[in-house]
Design an enzyme around this catalytic site. Structure first.
Site, PDB file in Angstrom:
ATOM      1  N   TYR A 157       0.847  -1.206   0.000  1.00  0.00           N
ATOM      2  CA  TYR A 157       0.000   0.000   0.000  1.00  0.00           C
ATOM      3  C   TYR A 157       0.879   1.253   0.000  1.00  0.00           C
ATOM      4  CZ  TYR A 157      -4.453   2.396   0.588  1.00  0.00           C
ATOM      5  OH  TYR A 157      -5.558   3.171   0.393  1.00  0.00           O
ATOM      6  N   LYS A 164      -3.008   8.404   2.831  1.00  0.00           N
ATOM      7  CA  LYS A 164      -4.206   8.228   3.675  1.00  0.00           C
ATOM      8  C   LYS A 164      -3.959   8.775   5.077  1.00  0.00           C
ATOM      9  CE  LYS A 164      -7.076   6.204   0.774  1.00  0.00           C
ATOM     10  NZ  LYS A 164      -8.079   7.039   0.070  1.00  0.00           N
TER      11      LYS A 164
END
Ligand SMILES: NC(=O)c1ccc[n+]([C@@H]2O[C@H](COP(=O)([O-])OP(=O)(O)OC[C@H]3O[C@@H](n4cnc5c(N)ncnc54)[C@H](O)[C@@H]3O)[C@@H](O)[C@H]2O)c1
Length: 257
Positions: A157, A164
């Site tokens: 990720y 995020k």
């Protein structure tokens, strides 16, 4: 059908196709009586979005808005102001990172890849919240989508996890700025769902499998579950909640291992 959002104008940003989480949100809000306005990334997506929104059986305003362009954001909200006037909600369902940044070691992230992921996936929330604010004269609710990879290390990720984390922090800072105008802002941290954006992440199948095995509910979640949580966050039922990150992930994030 319910009437939780009757008479409310809500902008949905980030429908690309029928799998988009934004489309799950659109359906829940439509079923609660909201009037929806859709923004899409560039004219090539207009037809897709138009074909989907036709299925709602009402005419929706569709507006082009590439969030990397200040002029697009300005123009989009000018059109929305002109055509709709007041808005009560905004769903920000937008993220992007280059595929090559979503594999291997985070330490190899490029300067350009880092900046791009931050710009589209985190800064865009600030830009659209600023543009939406003057239209939220009756108070409002903004909902964005985040992922556990912003709180914990999730393999592959990488740069998106860091974006995020910035998005999550932005939710808190924006909540403080906008709260005095009765504008709330919250994030839904969705469990993994197979969408276009998720295709860019390596080993996504094994992420889904892990959830099925380890999450308390022993299953993954779908767009409609995120949609119904968004409905709650846009409705008066959540009037005391702002700056929060709500996990819709079958409970996976509570597990220790
Ligand atoms: N799918 C998952 O597993 C998952 C889990 C948690 C959070 N999320 C988040 O949900 C949100 C929506 O993603 P999705 O999974 O529905 O995938 P998706 O590919 O359907 O949606 C991503 C959207 O971002 C838009 N976008 C990208 N760059 C843009 C730009 N420059 N300007 C305007 N729009 C732009 C795309 O057009 C697309 O509509 C993202 O923030 C994603 O990180 C997804």
């Amino acid at each position: 059908m319910n009437t939780l959002l009757q008479g409310k104008n809500i902008v949905i940003m980030g429908v690309a196709n029928h799998r988009s989480i934004a489309w799950g949100i659109a359906q829940s809000l439509h079923n609660a009586g909201a009037n929806l306005i859709f923004t899409y990334q560039g004219e090539r997506l207009r037809e897709n979005v138009a074909a989907l929104t036709e299925k709602l059986g009402v005419e929706s305003l569709l507006v082009n808005c590439d969030v990397t362009k200040d002029e697009d954001v300005e123009a989009a909200f000018a059109v929305i102001k002109e055509k709709v006037g007041v808005i009560h909600g905004l769903a920000h369902c937008i993220a992007f990172a280059k595929t090559e940044e979503l594999e291997g070691e985070y330490v190899n992230t490029s300067r350009e890849g880092y900046a791009l992921a931050q710009d589209i996936s985190a800064f865009s929330l600030v830009a659209v919240a600023r543009a939406a604010r003057p239209l939220m004269t009756e108070g409002g609710s903004i909902v964005t989508l985040t992922y556990l990879g912003g709180e914990r290390v999730i393999q592959n990720y990488n740069v998106m996890g860091v974006a995020k984390a910035a998005l999550d922090a932005s939710v808190r800072y924006l909540a403080n700025d906008l709260g005095k105008e009765n504008i709330r802002i919250n994030a839904i941290s969705a469990g993994p769902i197979r969408t276009l954006a998720a295709k860019g992440i390596r080993n996504f199948n094994s992420v889904l499998k892990e959830i099925e095995e380890k999450a308390p509910l022993r299953r993954t979640i779908d767009q409609s579950e995120v949609g119904d949580t968004a409905l709650f966050l846009f409705s008066n039922l959540s009037r005391g909640i702002t700056g929060e990150i709500l996990h819709v992930d079958a409970g996976y994030s509570i597990m220790g291992g």
